[in-house]
Design a protein around this motif. Sequence first.
Motif, PDB file in Angstrom:
ATOM      1  N   SER A  28      -6.381  50.998  17.884  1.00  0.00           N
ATOM      2  CA  SER A  28      -7.717  50.581  18.328  1.00  0.00           C
ATOM      3  C   SER A  28      -7.987  51.040  19.749  1.00  0.00           C
ATOM      4  O   SER A  28      -9.101  51.480  20.075  1.00  0.00           O
ATOM      5  CB  SER A  28      -7.848  49.054  18.240  1.00  0.00           C
ATOM      6  N   GLY A  32     -10.886  53.728  20.396  1.00  0.00           N
ATOM      7  CA  GLY A  32     -11.984  53.265  21.235  1.00  0.00           C
ATOM      8  C   GLY A  32     -12.149  54.098  22.491  1.00  0.00           C
ATOM      9  O   GLY A  32     -13.268  54.461  22.876  1.00  0.00           O
ATOM     10  N   GLY A  75      -4.651  57.991  17.710  1.00  0.00           N
ATOM     11  CA  GLY A  75      -5.043  56.677  17.205  1.00  0.00           C
ATOM     12  C   GLY A  75      -5.005  56.606  15.696  1.00  0.00           C
ATOM     13  O   GLY A  75      -4.557  55.603  15.115  1.00  0.00           O
ATOM     14  N   SER A  98     -11.439  48.406  18.275  1.00  0.00           N
ATOM     15  CA  SER A  98     -11.808  49.696  18.876  1.00  0.00           C
ATOM     16  C   SER A  98     -13.244  49.659  19.383  1.00  0.00           C
ATOM     17  O   SER A  98     -13.598  50.332  20.359  1.00  0.00           O
ATOM     18  CB  SER A  98     -11.632  50.832  17.864  1.00  0.00           C
ATOM     19  N   SER A 102     -14.312  50.469  23.196  1.00  0.00           N
ATOM     20  CA  SER A 102     -15.362  51.451  23.448  1.00  0.00           C
ATOM     21  C   SER A 102     -16.498  50.849  24.276  1.00  0.00           C
ATOM     22  O   SER A 102     -16.978  51.458  25.231  1.00  0.00           O
ATOM     23  CB  SER A 102     -15.904  51.980  22.119  1.00  0.00           C
TER      24      SER A 102
END
Length: 343
Positions: A28, A32, A75, A98, A102
């Motif tokens: 994640s 992200g 990832g 994620s 982000s």
Amino acid sequence: MAASSGSSWREGMSADNVKGLCLALSSSFFIGASFIVKKKGLKKAGASGIRAGNGGYSYLYEPLWWVGMITMVVGEIANFAAYAFAPAILVTPLGALSIIISAALAHIILRERLHIFGILGCVLCVVGSTTIVLHAPQEREIESVRDVWNLAMDPAFLFYAALVITAAFILIFHFIPQYGQTHIMVYIGVCSLVGSLSVMSVKALGIAIKLTLSGMNQLIYPQTWAFTLVVAVCVLTQMNYLNKALDTFNTAVVSPIYYVMFTTLTIVASVIMFKDWDGQSPTQVVTEICGFVTILSGTFLLHKTKDLSDGLQSSLSIRLPKHSEEDGGEGIPLRRQESMRSP
């Protein structure tokens, strides 16, 4: 009391579950962060060449964009490995983290404002994820890929797989030609249905690779290659129709709906095939479902507040940004409200 609670938590989490959890969390983080790095690369490339949204490919010469791509690949590899150690009911919902990574990095690095309700959405995702982690079932003991094949040949899962394949074919050959360009659920339905089978096959393949690396060669079994073939077919189909959905509808609409449908069907497939809830009390099952619903609420809240922020920034514009994290495109005209409704 606290020490006793901590001890019981450690005893409840098997070594494989802990490895799967760590891999899912790292996945994640990498995924992200990759969106932010790629977007920085796209902006930098667009400043000195033709933007990707206008058909340019100058980003291919931008090292920062490639760093983002490599980060995303790392990832995805971590996510693939996580399924080899932990049940899908633990790994799949954690993909929502994620989105938090982000959003947080976009707020810090890209100076994109995170609405107060967006922060609440992040908190809900964390609470829901923690709830699932604390009550997740133990990973099933599997000694050979043939054990996974026997689980896949169980009548209950064969019935589920037959339903999924039938529904996918009906959507592809009957509904997509007529409603693909106007009803978002058609493309996403195919992606989610096929995606649930791809995750089961990915998990089987991951287990085969894990056992092979531990000294028990699984490559000699035809079942390993059968699962590999299913992974290839399902992933290609899934990505094909996901790209069609993203190309036709706004990303802010596609992402949350796809996450909900894909994660729900994956959990259903895992519960049927791997009997994840066997041996768990009704309280544990209900708690996991509540955790999942909490994550869904947080995910929708995050995307909704992002959509509101975009609407405020674009004022009365008739166009919304599309693939903002991927290609910096100019967007597509808003579709009529009627065409965005579910079929």
